[in-house]
Scaffold this active site. Structure first.
Site, PDB file in Angstrom:
ATOM      1  N   ASP A  11       0.850  -1.184   0.000  1.00 47.78           N
ATOM      2  CA  ASP A  11       0.000   0.000   0.000  1.00 47.78           C
ATOM      3  C   ASP A  11       0.890   1.239   0.000  1.00 47.78           C
ATOM      4  O   ASP A  11       2.045   1.197   0.452  1.00 47.78           O
ATOM      5  CB  ASP A  11      -0.891  -0.019   1.250  1.00 47.78           C
ATOM      6  CG  ASP A  11      -1.800   1.185   1.347  1.00 47.78           C
ATOM      7  OD1 ASP A  11      -2.397   1.567   0.328  1.00 47.78           O
ATOM      8  OD2 ASP A  11      -1.908   1.758   2.448  1.00 47.78           O
ATOM      9  N   ASP A  13      -0.391   4.986   0.740  1.00 50.26           N
ATOM     10  CA  ASP A  13      -0.727   6.060   1.673  1.00 50.26           C
ATOM     11  C   ASP A  13      -0.683   5.560   3.111  1.00 50.26           C
ATOM     12  O   ASP A  13      -1.416   4.652   3.495  1.00 50.26           O
ATOM     13  CB  ASP A  13      -2.110   6.628   1.354  1.00 50.26           C
ATOM     14  CG  ASP A  13      -2.159   7.261  -0.024  1.00 50.26           C
ATOM     15  OD1 ASP A  13      -1.136   7.802  -0.457  1.00 50.26           O
ATOM     16  OD2 ASP A  13      -3.225   7.199  -0.667  1.00 50.26           O
ATOM     17  N   ASP A 145      -1.963  -0.247   6.102  1.00 47.52           N
ATOM     18  CA  ASP A 145      -2.217   0.417   7.383  1.00 47.52           C
ATOM     19  C   ASP A 145      -3.699   0.584   7.661  1.00 47.52           C
ATOM     20  O   ASP A 145      -4.089   0.817   8.804  1.00 47.52           O
ATOM     21  CB  ASP A 145      -1.536   1.787   7.426  1.00 47.52           C
ATOM     22  CG  ASP A 145      -2.214   2.798   6.505  1.00 47.52           C
ATOM     23  OD1 ASP A 145      -2.398   2.465   5.310  1.00 47.52           O
ATOM     24  OD2 ASP A 145      -2.543   3.905   6.967  1.00 47.52           O
TER      25      ASP A 145
END
Length: 209
Positions: A11, A13, A145
């Site tokens: 991922d 961001d 996250d």
């Protein structure tokens, strides 16, 4: 899934790029509030900043990307580009998987900024996938996250490392607090994959606690 290479699904961001730090600075301007008035510890929707009365997350996000080049200009998280370069040198296939196209009408801008940003920090990748269902892409290990993404990936049987920030404190491990942690966990997992000792990751601290 390609079984000839060990693949990590990464991922962007909040994992590779300092999304929350960059958004905090942009939100300070957008809300006309001093930076120190905006909490650094936030939930996933940034509700702590009081953005609802200004139009909410989607409007802030649109402003950040289209007017302040969020995806092109955000700084990387410490050590992320360097560790990804090291992992690539170990023959690990880096697959970027991001859901940056969730808002309509500026997909070209989001894609262009993303590719420019990856190139500007010399972040290696074999593939880049813009999609919500990250488990459908295929990777041996995922790093994310978002609490929703991590939960969904694990429900699909995908072996997922949580990259720690204030949005995901309650999620169980395996967890990486730094990119050195990511490096260790991924290399341990690759070793298990290479030697066929898997349970995938049971022998290297990858059991969910």
């Amino acid at each position: 899934m390609d079984e000839s290479s060990f693949i990590i699904g990464v991922d962007l961001d909040g994992v590779v790029g300092d999304f929350y730090g960059a958004m905090r600075r942009i939100a300070s301007e957008w809300l006309d509030k001093p930076l120190d008035a905006l909490a650094e510890e936030v939930d996933y929707g940034l509700d702590q900043w009081g953005i609802a009365e200004f139009g909410g997350y989607d409007k802030l996000h649109r402003f950040a990307v289209t007017q302040r080049n969020l995806f092109r200009d955000m700084p990387p998280i410490k050590d992320a580009p360097a560790v990804l370069r090291k992992l690539s040198m170990h023959g690990i296939r880096i697959r970027i998987i991001t859901h940056r196209l969730f808002l309509k009408y500026f997909h070209k801008t989001s894609i262009t900024q993303t590719v420019d940003w990856l190139d500007s920090y010399d972040i290696p990748y074999w593939d880049i996938c813009f999609m919500a269902d990250k488990g459908a892409v295929g990777a041996h290990v995922y790093i994310d996250d978002s609490p929703d993404n991590v939960t969904r990936l694990r429900e699909q049987g995908c072996h997922t490392i949580v990259f720690s920030n204030s949005t995901n404190r309650l999620l169980p491990g395996p967890r990486a607090d730094t990119w050195q942690d990511v490096e260790r966990l991924v290399l341990d997992a690759k070793e298990e994959w290479t030697t066929g000792t898997l349970d995938l990751f049971g022998a290297a601290g990858f059991r969910t606690k």
